[in-house]
Design an enzyme around this catalytic site. Structure first.
Site, PDB file in Angstrom:
ATOM      1  N   LYS A 175       0.846  -1.204   0.000  1.00 14.06           N
ATOM      2  CA  LYS A 175       0.000   0.000   0.000  1.00 14.06           C
ATOM      3  C   LYS A 175       0.880   1.253   0.000  1.00 14.06           C
ATOM      4  O   LYS A 175       1.529   1.576   0.990  1.00 14.06           O
ATOM      5  CB  LYS A 175      -0.904   0.065   1.233  1.00 14.06           C
ATOM      6  CG  LYS A 175      -1.951   1.175   1.069  1.00 14.06           C
ATOM      7  CD  LYS A 175      -2.417   1.817   2.352  1.00 14.06           C
ATOM      8  CE  LYS A 175      -1.647   3.022   2.762  1.00 14.06           C
ATOM      9  NZ  LYS A 175      -1.781   4.208   1.904  1.00 14.06           N
ATOM     10  N   GLY A 228       7.296   5.857   7.775  1.00 13.76           N
ATOM     11  CA  GLY A 228       6.348   6.956   7.935  1.00 13.76           C
ATOM     12  C   GLY A 228       6.598   7.655   9.254  1.00 13.76           C
ATOM     13  O   GLY A 228       7.713   7.630   9.782  1.00 13.76           O
ATOM     14  N   SER A 229       5.551   8.244   9.799  1.00 11.89           N
ATOM     15  CA  SER A 229       5.712   9.044  11.011  1.00 11.89           C
ATOM     16  C   SER A 229       5.852   8.157  12.252  1.00 11.89           C
ATOM     17  O   SER A 229       5.356   7.026  12.290  1.00 11.89           O
ATOM     18  CB  SER A 229       4.508   9.960  11.166  1.00 11.89           C
ATOM     19  OG  SER A 229       3.328   9.195  11.226  1.00 11.89           O
ATOM     20  N   GLY A 233       3.793   4.792  13.349  1.00 15.55           N
ATOM     21  CA  GLY A 233       4.689   3.656  13.588  1.00 15.55           C
ATOM     22  C   GLY A 233       4.418   2.993  14.930  1.00 15.55           C
ATOM     23  O   GLY A 233       4.406   1.764  15.046  1.00 15.55           O
ATOM     24  N   GLU A 250      10.702   2.480  10.046  1.00 19.87           N
ATOM     25  CA  GLU A 250      11.623   3.596   9.764  1.00 19.87           C
ATOM     26  C   GLU A 250      10.821   4.869   9.923  1.00 19.87           C
ATOM     27  O   GLU A 250       9.928   5.141   9.132  1.00 19.87           O
ATOM     28  CB  GLU A 250      12.169   3.503   8.334  1.00 19.87           C
ATOM     29  CG  GLU A 250      13.078   2.321   8.079  1.00 19.87           C
ATOM     30  CD  GLU A 250      14.376   2.392   8.859  1.00 19.87           C
ATOM     31  OE1 GLU A 250      14.750   3.489   9.328  1.00 19.87           O
ATOM     32  OE2 GLU A 250      15.011   1.342   9.023  1.00 19.87           O
ATOM     33  N   CYS A 284      13.226  12.246   5.539  1.00 24.54           N
ATOM     34  CA  CYS A 284      13.422  11.805   6.916  1.00 24.54           C
ATOM     35  C   CYS A 284      14.817  12.175   7.388  1.00 24.54           C
ATOM     36  O   CYS A 284      15.057  12.342   8.573  1.00 24.54           O
ATOM     37  CB  CYS A 284      13.201  10.309   7.011  1.00 24.54           C
ATOM     38  SG  CYS A 284      14.025   9.442   5.699  1.00 24.54           S
ATOM     39  N   GLU A 385       9.816  17.329  14.614  1.00 24.37           N
ATOM     40  CA  GLU A 385       9.995  17.197  13.171  1.00 24.37           C
ATOM     41  C   GLU A 385       9.000  18.117  12.466  1.00 24.37           C
ATOM     42  O   GLU A 385       7.809  18.079  12.746  1.00 24.37           O
ATOM     43  CB  GLU A 385       9.745  15.745  12.753  1.00 24.37           C
ATOM     44  CG  GLU A 385      10.000  15.513  11.290  1.00 24.37           C
ATOM     45  CD  GLU A 385       9.822  14.055  10.879  1.00 24.37           C
ATOM     46  OE1 GLU A 385       8.784  13.451  11.209  1.00 24.37           O
ATOM     47  OE2 GLU A 385      10.733  13.519  10.223  1.00 24.37           O
TER      48      GLU A 385
HETATM   49  P1  NAD Z   1       2.430   8.782   7.619  1.00 28.77           P
HETATM   50  O1  NAD Z   1       2.859   8.073   8.849  1.00 28.77           O
HETATM   51  O2  NAD Z   1       1.308   9.720   7.708  1.00 28.77           O
HETATM   52  O3  NAD Z   1       2.017   7.726   6.489  1.00 28.77           O
HETATM   53  C1  NAD Z   1       2.890   6.718   6.021  1.00 28.77           C
HETATM   54  C2  NAD Z   1       2.066   5.607   5.389  1.00 28.77           C
HETATM   55  O4  NAD Z   1       1.278   4.963   6.383  1.00 28.77           O
HETATM   56  C3  NAD Z   1       1.094   6.069   4.312  1.00 28.77           C
HETATM   57  O5  NAD Z   1       1.038   5.111   3.277  1.00 28.77           O
HETATM   58  C4  NAD Z   1      -0.222   6.104   5.081  1.00 28.77           C
HETATM   59  O6  NAD Z   1      -1.344   5.966   4.236  1.00 28.77           O
HETATM   60  C5  NAD Z   1      -0.083   4.908   5.988  1.00 28.77           C
HETATM   61  N1  NAD Z   1      -0.913   4.953   7.202  1.00 28.77           N
HETATM   62  C6  NAD Z   1      -1.459   6.033   7.825  1.00 28.77           C
HETATM   63  N2  NAD Z   1      -2.163   5.656   8.892  1.00 28.77           N
HETATM   64  C7  NAD Z   1      -2.070   4.303   8.984  1.00 28.77           C
HETATM   65  C8  NAD Z   1      -2.578   3.329   9.897  1.00 28.77           C
HETATM   66  N3  NAD Z   1      -3.316   3.665  10.947  1.00 28.77           N
HETATM   67  N4  NAD Z   1      -2.257   2.029   9.684  1.00 28.77           N
HETATM   68  C9  NAD Z   1      -1.481   1.660   8.647  1.00 28.77           C
HETATM   69  N5  NAD Z   1      -0.989   2.540   7.743  1.00 28.77           N
HETATM   70  C10 NAD Z   1      -1.263   3.851   7.910  1.00 28.77           C
HETATM   71  O7  NAD Z   1       3.745   9.504   7.040  1.00 28.77           O
HETATM   72  P2  NAD Z   1       3.892  10.398   5.719  1.00 28.77           P
HETATM   73  O8  NAD Z   1       3.275  11.722   5.993  1.00 28.77           O
HETATM   74  O9  NAD Z   1       3.484   9.654   4.520  1.00 28.77           O
HETATM   75  O10 NAD Z   1       5.490  10.545   5.651  1.00 28.77           O
HETATM   76  C11 NAD Z   1       6.186  11.455   6.429  1.00 28.77           C
HETATM   77  C12 NAD Z   1       6.814  10.787   7.636  1.00 28.77           C
HETATM   78  O11 NAD Z   1       7.579   9.669   7.237  1.00 28.77           O
HETATM   79  C13 NAD Z   1       7.787  11.679   8.380  1.00 28.77           C
HETATM   80  O12 NAD Z   1       7.603  11.531   9.760  1.00 28.77           O
HETATM   81  C14 NAD Z   1       9.148  11.149   7.967  1.00 28.77           C
HETATM   82  O13 NAD Z   1      10.179  11.405   8.864  1.00 28.77           O
HETATM   83  C15 NAD Z   1       8.875   9.704   7.821  1.00 28.77           C
HETATM   84  N6  NAD Z   1       9.853   9.083   6.936  1.00 28.77           N
HETATM   85  C16 NAD Z   1      10.795   8.282   7.504  1.00 28.77           C
HETATM   86  C17 NAD Z   1      11.753   7.672   6.717  1.00 28.77           C
HETATM   87  C18 NAD Z   1      12.795   6.788   7.346  1.00 28.77           C
HETATM   88  O14 NAD Z   1      13.342   5.954   6.655  1.00 28.77           O
HETATM   89  N7  NAD Z   1      13.094   6.920   8.615  1.00 28.77           N
HETATM   90  C19 NAD Z   1      11.739   7.860   5.331  1.00 28.77           C
HETATM   91  C20 NAD Z   1      10.754   8.690   4.782  1.00 28.77           C
HETATM   92  C21 NAD Z   1       9.805   9.281   5.602  1.00 28.77           C
END
Ligand code: NAD
Ligand code: MN
Length: 495
Positions: A175, A228-229, A233, A250, A284, A385
């Site tokens: 996804k 993601g965030s 996470g 991550e 990130c 962040e």
């Molecule tokens: P996000 O956490 O909002 O979403 C990430 C993904 O998770 C999306 O596909 C989203 O649809 C999905 N998601 C949202 N809610 C969910 C749930 N309850 N259950 C399962 N999946 C769900 O993050 P974003 O806004 O897409 O990305 C930005 C964040 O990602 C920042 O915090 C950034 O630091 C982090 N990031 C980290 C890395 C790393 O490798 N450490 C790399 C890139 C981005």
């Protein structure tokens, strides 16, 4: 009429059961619709998981070098399509073409690395403590991998996850972020064209709370890889932990670049401009804190503000532009809120601090590169962040002070120090609390064959990239072969 993209489930390209769609728009020109995507529900996930579970029965038996050969072919196809993918990615995500080409190249590099890993997947052998007995271990496939990705690296991150998953013999339910579903769909097209069998890869578009959540709590998904965030996470970790799933997270970062008084200041300036404002600060690993030795503070700030003010903000498809838009309106609002918070906390705004709306920039979610000085560790702009083009500058007395300020942070992804002092370089490598340390380079610049990830709230101890990711996507099978022809009891018969 915008192009209608589809899910790929159980070997078929299909719309959502509901017949509903969501829009994918260009953050540089919000009136431009890049495509319509199926707004899927949990039933689509359930069918994708069932297909992946069925396909695993045969995929797990395909020799890993043969799986790798398919990935080699797919990498070759991506080379052919690199420019087209970069353009599509800039349209759906906003970052400038130089960077979307880099993002695609990272995908290609990951293909070729994974392809060869199909001939390795090493494990250990060790001597037995008994006579006429042999001990060995193998890496074996796990099952269905659930992959959930963010929007800031629309090709690289899906490749980091799906290619090791596949070469290790797992099947995939993927996804992507709903801001960047088009690039993700191209990846699936390429995998299929190269010969990945139906059912082995499945993509389900839709919201995180519905589609993502169902992938995480589905009993037949054996492992979850999420980028993601930190907030999401943590939720995922609890949910998946309740089912004892293997989980790789991550998450967020609040990365800092340190500049010592003996640094090459021109080099450090180039580094921080790229680290803080590349990808509009939406990495990130973006540099969002700049820690300056007091002896060079004033001089470096002057150089920095002058250069940041000159960065040309605009549509990433026009190669004269260096900084693209924020991903969407909500993200630009968050950036602006943090700028107001910074001002209210007493930090000094030195440049930027407002949306960029000149000419055609008024059609998108642009924000001017922003620098705050006089930032202290108590301020929210120092701690949280922001994920935008906002850099907080902190003045320190000496090296020890710099390390202390650096480590005063919930996150620990990437770090950087500019110095010509060999002793301080090695102290930094030892003492900076981060998964990655760059010496005389910016906080961004990962290579696909090196481990990538962070400490503290940036993750849960796993790494993407490099060799460790192949360990995440496989289990170890330990094997003992006794050819003595008798019962040999370890720990007993030999003592
Ligand atoms: P996000 O956490 O909002 O979403 C990430 C993904 O998770 C999306 O596909 C989203 O649809 C999905 N998601 C949202 N809610 C969910 C749930 N309850 N259950 C399962 N999946 C769900 O993050 P974003 O806004 O897409 O990305 C930005 C964040 O990602 C920042 O915090 C950034 O630091 C982090 N990031 C980290 C890395 C790393 O490798 N450490 C790399 C890139 C981005
Ligand atoms: Mn988009």
């Amino acid at each position: 009429m915008a192009k209608e993209y589809l899910n790929y489930i159980a070997g078929e390209w299909v719309p959502a059961d509901s017949g509903e769609w969501f829009e994918n728009r260009n953050p540089a020109h919000w009136d431009e619709l890049v495509g319509l995507f199926p707004k899927s529900g949990t039933a689509e996930v359930d069918r994708a998981v069932a297909a992946a579970k069925e396909a695993w029965k045969t995929w797990r038996l395909v020799p890993a070098p043969e799986r790798g050969a398919i990935l080699k072919t797919a990498g070759d196809i991506m080379v052919e399509r690199k420019e087209e993918i970069a353009t599509l990615m800039t349209r759906e995500m906003g970052k400038v073409l130089t960077e979307t080409r880099g993002d695609t190249q990272e995908g290609i590099d990951t293909f070729y690395y994974a392809a060869v890993e199909g001939r390795r997947l090493f494990s250990h052998t060790a001597p037995s403590e008994m006579r006429n007995k042999m001990n060995m271990s193998f890496r074996i496939p796990i099952g269905v991998a659930g992959l959930i990705t963010p929007w800031n690296f629309p090709m690289a991150i899906p490749c980091w996850k799906s290619l090791p998953a596949l070469v290790c013999g797992n099947t995939v339910v993927f996804k992507p972020a709903s801001d960047t579903p088009a690039t993700a769909t191209v990846l699936v097209e390429i995998l299929l064209e190269a010969g990945i069998p139906p059912g082995v890869i499945n993509i389900v578009h839709g919201g995180g709370g519905v589609v993502g959540n169902r992938i995480v709590n589905h009993p037949d998904v054996s492992l979850i890889s999420f980028t993601g965030s930190s907030e999401i996470g943590k939720q995922i970790n609890s949910l998946a932990g309740a089912d004892l799933k293997r989980v790789s997270l991550e998450l967020g970062g609040k990365n800092a670049q340190i500049v010592m008084d003996d640094a090459d200041l021109d080099l450090a300036l180039e580094g921080v401009l790229w680290g803080a404002f590349g990808t509009t600060g939406q990495r990130c690993t973006a540099t969002s804190r700049l820690i300056l030795h007091e002896k060079i503070h004033d001089k470096f700030v002057k150089m920095l503000v002058k250069a940041a003010d000159k960065l040309v903000v605009g549509d990433g498809l026009d190669e004269k532009n260096k900084v693209g838009p924020c991903i969407n309106e909500g993200q630009r609002n968050i950036v602006d809120e943090y700028v107001q918070i910074g001002k209210a906390e007493g930090a000094k705004l030195r440049c930027g601090g407002e949306p960029s709306t000149e000419g055609k920039n008024s059609e998108g979610w642009f924000y001017k590169p922003t620098v705050f000085t006089g930032v202290t560790p108590k301020m929210r702009i120092f701690k949280e962040e922001i994920f935008g083009p906002v850099l907080s500058v902190i003045k320190v007395k000496d090296f020890d002070d710099a390390v202390k300020v650096h480590n005063d942070c919930l996150y620990g992804l990437s770090s950087s120090i500019y110095t010509r002092d060999v002793n301080n370089s090695f102290r930094a490598i030892r003492d900076l609390e981060a998964g990655i340390t760059y010496v005389n380079g910016p906080t961004i610049g990962a290579e696909c064959h090196m481990p990538f990830g962070g400490v503290k709230q940036t993750g849960n101890g796993h790494r993407e990239g490099g060799w460790p990711v192949y360990e995440f996507y496989s289990e170890i099978k330990t094997v003992y072969v006794d050819y003595s022809g008798q019962l040999q009891r370890a720990q007993i018969d030999n003592y």
